[in-house]
Enzyme design. Structure first.
Site, mmCIF file in Angstrom:
data_model
loop_
_atom_site.group_PDB
_atom_site.id
_atom_site.type_symbol
_atom_site.label_atom_id
_atom_site.label_comp_id
_atom_site.label_asym_id
_atom_site.label_seq_id
_atom_site.Cartn_x
_atom_site.Cartn_y
_atom_site.Cartn_z
ATOM 1 N N CYS A 1 0.837 -1.203 0.000
ATOM 2 C CA CYS A 1 0.000 0.000 0.000
ATOM 3 C C CYS A 1 0.866 1.244 0.000
ATOM 4 O O CYS A 1 1.337 1.687 1.048
ATOM 5 C CB CYS A 1 -0.927 -0.009 1.213
ATOM 6 S SG CYS A 1 -1.960 1.479 1.333
ATOM 7 N N CYS B 1 -0.555 4.131 1.993
ATOM 8 C CA CYS B 1 -0.444 3.948 3.442
ATOM 9 C C CYS B 1 0.961 4.283 3.938
ATOM 10 O O CYS B 1 1.131 4.905 4.993
ATOM 11 C CB CYS B 1 -0.769 2.511 3.831
ATOM 12 S SG CYS B 1 -2.363 1.891 3.288
ATOM 13 N N ASP B 2 1.973 3.847 3.183
ATOM 14 C CA ASP B 2 3.334 3.849 3.697
ATOM 15 C C ASP B 2 4.323 4.710 2.928
ATOM 16 O O ASP B 2 5.486 4.812 3.320
ATOM 17 C CB ASP B 2 3.864 2.406 3.716
ATOM 18 C CG ASP B 2 3.010 1.496 4.587
ATOM 19 O OD1 ASP B 2 2.534 1.974 5.630
ATOM 20 O OD2 ASP B 2 2.812 0.326 4.215
#
Length: 324
Positions: free
Chosen positions: A139, A142-143
């Site tokens: 992701c 996300c990261d």
């Protein structure tokens, strides 16, 4: 709700909260079926980890998480009860069907709409699991923030891989897209953006043989690539690795209960969302291995709600009338 308590009953129980689930909820609520939707472990589904969505009709560009919040609000406004929980067991052997949740709550239902979507596919190598959460991710949204000024690798050749590579250029100093072939499957407009971006390099005809890193502190230092043409090995330095090689349908709940097609997709009757069990319907990426778009998932969610409404009108008209 403790598991010893009597289960709650719903005319329509919707499992999953992506475009298919929320659309099914809107239509079921409009039909006065008082649906209960259980969101699952990733409320909003895959679009919550997507940035710019440019193919949702009516929005030239919309952020994936914003779009899903709007869908959730719409479903609530129409009268859907939305439950933040995860279904861990589902018994489809008899009606009313029974679902057990991670919290211990239990639900029975006259009809079930399965909209559990799909989950990220991993490479399946040991070093990938070792560094998940320590430089390996599925992701980028996300990261990606954690890789400011660093070099990262994206693995894949479809839309998701190209989108993640482009997004990561907002943070990383260099992004290398690793693809096992010599051409990409992504849409042409995405490929054009990729090729024009000076931060992105391509590693053609290559696959990840191993992810390299350190144990203390645990972290990624690079990837060892294997040529798909001659088998040669080379090491590519990297601080992070993002896997974007597709998704697998989240059909574990019904494995052994419903027929599954190759790849684990739930089988439905052509032109409908009806499964092999009367009263059980499936929609979205759980069934679709061809289109896999938010708009087609939403369309299937609509179909599932209409199919469920017709089913309930035939088998339980008195109960539906009482609910109204």
């Amino acid at each position: 709700m403790p598991e010893t308590d009597a289960p709650r009953h719903a005319h329509v129980l919707i499992i999953g909260s992506g475009p298919a689930g929320y659309t099914a909820a809107v239509y079921a609520a409009r039909a006065m079926l008082r649906p209960v939707l259980i969101q699952g472990g990733q409320p909003g589904g895959q679009l919550t980890i997507t940035t710019d969505v440019e193919n949702w009709i009516g929005d030239t560009t919309v952020q994936g998480p914003d779009l899903m919040l709007r869908m959730e609000a719409h479903a609530r406004e129409m009268g859907t009860e939305i439950v933040s929980d995860i279904v861990t067991a589902l018994d489809l052997s008899r009606r009313p069907f029974t679902a057990v949740c991670d919290s211990g709550a239990r639900y029975t239902a006259d009809a079930v709409i399965l909209a559990t979507g799909a989950q990220a596919r991993w490479l399946g190598i040991a070093s990938e699991g070792l560094f998940q959460g320590f430089g390996v991710s599925a992701c980028a949204t996300c990261d990606g923030f954690f890789f400011r000024g660093k070099e990262v690798v994206v693995v894949g050749g479809g839309n998701t891989a190209v989108e993640e590579a482009l997004f990561l250029t907002n943070f990383a100093s260099k992004v290398t897209l690793v693809h096992r072939r010599d051409s990409l499957r992504a849409e042409r407009i995405l490929q054009d953006r990729l090729f024009r971006n000076p931060k992105i390099e391509l590693a053609w005809n290559a696959e990840v043989d191993e992810i390299l890193g350190t144990d203390s502190p645990r972290g990624v230092t690079g990837v060892r690539l294997r040529s798909t043409t001659d088998g040669g090995l080379r090491v590519l330095p990297a601080d992070g690795v993002f896997i974007a090689i597709g998704h697998v349908p989240a059909s574990e709940l019904v494995r052994g209960q419903l027929p599954l097609r190759e790849g684990g997709y739930v089988e439905v009757e052509p032109g409908s969302t009806r499964t092999a069990i009367r009263g059980v319907f499936a929609a979205g990426d759980l069934t679709d291995d061809v289109y896999r778009q938010a708009v087609t998932s939403a369309g299937m969610g609509c179909m599932a709600a209409l199919d469920a409404e017709r089913f309930l009108a035939a088998v339980a008209p008195d109960a539906i009338a009482a609910a109204e």
